[in-house]
Design a protein around this motif. Structure first.
Motif, PDB file in Angstrom:
ATOM      1  N   GLU A 126      -9.255  11.877  -4.863  1.00 35.34           N
ATOM      2  CA  GLU A 126      -7.847  12.210  -4.637  1.00 35.34           C
ATOM      3  C   GLU A 126      -7.165  11.151  -3.779  1.00 35.34           C
ATOM      4  O   GLU A 126      -6.002  10.825  -3.994  1.00 35.34           O
ATOM      5  CB  GLU A 126      -7.717  13.589  -3.983  1.00 35.34           C
ATOM      6  N   GLN A 127      -7.894  10.613  -2.797  1.00 38.97           N
ATOM      7  CA  GLN A 127      -7.313   9.564  -1.963  1.00 38.97           C
ATOM      8  C   GLN A 127      -7.014   8.320  -2.789  1.00 38.97           C
ATOM      9  O   GLN A 127      -5.963   7.691  -2.625  1.00 38.97           O
ATOM     10  CB  GLN A 127      -8.254   9.219  -0.810  1.00 38.97           C
ATOM     11  N   VAL A 128      -7.911   7.991  -3.689  1.00 39.01           N
ATOM     12  CA  VAL A 128      -7.686   6.835  -4.558  1.00 39.01           C
ATOM     13  C   VAL A 128      -6.494   7.096  -5.474  1.00 39.01           C
ATOM     14  O   VAL A 128      -5.650   6.209  -5.680  1.00 39.01           O
ATOM     15  CB  VAL A 128      -8.955   6.530  -5.392  1.00 39.01           C
ATOM     16  N   ARG A 129      -6.385   8.310  -5.981  1.00 39.33           N
ATOM     17  CA  ARG A 129      -5.255   8.656  -6.847  1.00 39.33           C
ATOM     18  C   ARG A 129      -3.930   8.560  -6.084  1.00 39.33           C
ATOM     19  O   ARG A 129      -2.938   8.070  -6.593  1.00 39.33           O
ATOM     20  CB  ARG A 129      -5.426  10.053  -7.425  1.00 39.33           C
ATOM     21  N   HIS A 130      -3.928   9.021  -4.832  1.00 41.71           N
ATOM     22  CA  HIS A 130      -2.711   8.956  -4.028  1.00 41.71           C
ATOM     23  C   HIS A 130      -2.312   7.510  -3.736  1.00 41.71           C
ATOM     24  O   HIS A 130      -1.124   7.162  -3.805  1.00 41.71           O
ATOM     25  CB  HIS A 130      -2.900   9.735  -2.726  1.00 41.71           C
ATOM     26  N   LEU A 143       6.667   7.147 -12.682  1.00 42.04           N
ATOM     27  CA  LEU A 143       7.140   8.444 -12.207  1.00 42.04           C
ATOM     28  C   LEU A 143       6.232   9.570 -12.678  1.00 42.04           C
ATOM     29  O   LEU A 143       5.879  10.459 -11.899  1.00 42.04           O
ATOM     30  CB  LEU A 143       8.576   8.678 -12.673  1.00 42.04           C
ATOM     31  N   LEU A 144       5.835   9.545 -13.927  1.00 42.98           N
ATOM     32  CA  LEU A 144       4.935  10.584 -14.441  1.00 42.98           C
ATOM     33  C   LEU A 144       3.580  10.555 -13.732  1.00 42.98           C
ATOM     34  O   LEU A 144       3.018  11.595 -13.404  1.00 42.98           O
ATOM     35  CB  LEU A 144       4.765  10.433 -15.949  1.00 42.98           C
ATOM     36  N   PHE A 145       3.054   9.362 -13.497  1.00 39.02           N
ATOM     37  CA  PHE A 145       1.769   9.245 -12.816  1.00 39.02           C
ATOM     38  C   PHE A 145       1.864   9.735 -11.378  1.00 39.02           C
ATOM     39  O   PHE A 145       0.989  10.461 -10.880  1.00 39.02           O
ATOM     40  CB  PHE A 145       1.281   7.794 -12.844  1.00 39.02           C
ATOM     41  N   THR A 146       2.940   9.359 -10.691  1.00 37.19           N
ATOM     42  CA  THR A 146       3.065   9.754  -9.288  1.00 37.19           C
ATOM     43  C   THR A 146       3.316  11.248  -9.148  1.00 37.19           C
ATOM     44  O   THR A 146       2.837  11.860  -8.197  1.00 37.19           O
ATOM     45  CB  THR A 146       4.194   8.971  -8.587  1.00 37.19           C
ATOM     46  N   LEU A 147       4.051  11.838 -10.071  1.00 37.54           N
ATOM     47  CA  LEU A 147       4.272  13.284  -9.997  1.00 37.54           C
ATOM     48  C   LEU A 147       2.969  14.058 -10.182  1.00 37.54           C
ATOM     49  O   LEU A 147       2.768  15.109  -9.572  1.00 37.54           O
ATOM     50  CB  LEU A 147       5.311  13.717 -11.023  1.00 37.54           C
ATOM     51  N   ASP A 148       2.078  13.533 -11.028  1.00 35.91           N
ATOM     52  CA  ASP A 148       0.768  14.159 -11.172  1.00 35.91           C
ATOM     53  C   ASP A 148      -0.034  14.044  -9.877  1.00 35.91           C
ATOM     54  O   ASP A 148      -0.710  14.983  -9.466  1.00 35.91           O
ATOM     55  CB  ASP A 148      -0.002  13.518 -12.328  1.00 35.91           C
ATOM     56  N   ALA A 149       0.064  12.907  -9.219  1.00 33.67           N
ATOM     57  CA  ALA A 149      -0.679  12.700  -7.969  1.00 33.67           C
ATOM     58  C   ALA A 149      -0.116  13.541  -6.829  1.00 33.67           C
ATOM     59  O   ALA A 149      -0.853  13.985  -5.956  1.00 33.67           O
ATOM     60  CB  ALA A 149      -0.667  11.227  -7.582  1.00 33.67           C
ATOM     61  N   VAL A 150       1.192  13.775  -6.832  1.00 38.67           N
ATOM     62  CA  VAL A 150       1.805  14.575  -5.770  1.00 38.67           C
ATOM     63  C   VAL A 150       1.308  16.017  -5.817  1.00 38.67           C
ATOM     64  O   VAL A 150       1.178  16.673  -4.783  1.00 38.67           O
ATOM     65  CB  VAL A 150       3.350  14.524  -5.885  1.00 38.67           C
ATOM     66  N   GLY A 209       5.355   6.969  -3.309  1.00 45.00           N
ATOM     67  CA  GLY A 209       5.344   6.330  -4.626  1.00 45.00           C
ATOM     68  C   GLY A 209       6.260   7.041  -5.607  1.00 45.00           C
ATOM     69  O   GLY A 209       6.949   6.407  -6.408  1.00 45.00           O
ATOM     70  N   ALA A 210       6.285   8.375  -5.546  1.00 45.37           N
ATOM     71  CA  ALA A 210       7.162   9.144  -6.429  1.00 45.37           C
ATOM     72  C   ALA A 210       8.629   8.888  -6.102  1.00 45.37           C
ATOM     73  O   ALA A 210       9.466   8.787  -7.004  1.00 45.37           O
ATOM     74  CB  ALA A 210       6.844  10.630  -6.327  1.00 45.37           C
ATOM     75  N   ALA A 269       1.739   2.393  -7.982  1.00 46.68           N
ATOM     76  CA  ALA A 269       2.560   2.496  -9.189  1.00 46.68           C
ATOM     77  C   ALA A 269       4.045   2.449  -8.849  1.00 46.68           C
ATOM     78  O   ALA A 269       4.834   1.820  -9.558  1.00 46.68           O
ATOM     79  CB  ALA A 269       2.231   3.778  -9.940  1.00 46.68           C
ATOM     80  N   GLY A 270       4.428   3.085  -7.751  1.00 43.35           N
ATOM     81  CA  GLY A 270       5.822   3.013  -7.317  1.00 43.35           C
ATOM     82  C   GLY A 270       6.224   1.610  -6.925  1.00 43.35           C
ATOM     83  O   GLY A 270       7.326   1.145  -7.247  1.00 43.35           O
ATOM     84  N   VAL A 271       5.335   0.908  -6.256  1.00 42.53           N
ATOM     85  CA  VAL A 271       5.620  -0.475  -5.859  1.00 42.53           C
ATOM     86  C   VAL A 271       5.703  -1.380  -7.091  1.00 42.53           C
ATOM     87  O   VAL A 271       6.585  -2.249  -7.179  1.00 42.53           O
ATOM     88  CB  VAL A 271       4.563  -0.980  -4.856  1.00 42.53           C
TER      89      VAL A 271
END
Length: 93
Positions: free
Chosen positions: A10-14, A49-56, A69-70, A20-22
């Motif tokens: 989860e830390q790696v995903r965050h 945006l889709l990837f970061t929303l999943d991570a949030v 990132g989101a 991804a935002g950068v």
């Protein structure tokens, strides 16, 4: 998989969501000019945006990174959509 491995994942995903935002922000700066660059900015921004929303949605100590990132990806998506709309309007008129 143990809890430690799941938390590390989860830390790696965050952190990847922050990255991804950068990357979406950097795409706006370094995208080529023209319709191809506008489309590239929009596609990268929406994917980020889709990837970061999943991570949030996932819990963990670095959730703030996914939220940042989101926010970046959301702002870039709005800007890229505006730029794409202006480009389409120029092509139509």
């Amino acid at each position: 998989m143990t809890d430690d491995q799941g938390a590390a994942g989860e830390q790696v995903r965050h952190l990847a969501a922050l990255g991804a935002g950068v990357v979406a922000m950097l795409t706006v700066v370094w995208a080529p000019s023209g319709a191809v660059g506008d489309l590239l900015m929009l596609v990268v921004a929406v994917a980020a945006l889709l990837f970061t929303l999943d991570a949030v949605r996932r819990h963990g100590p670095l959730r703030w990174a996914a939220i940042a990132g989101a926010l970046l990806a959301g702002l870039v998506t709005i800007a890229a959509a505006g730029i794409a709309i202006v480009a389409v309007a120029r092509l139509v008129s």
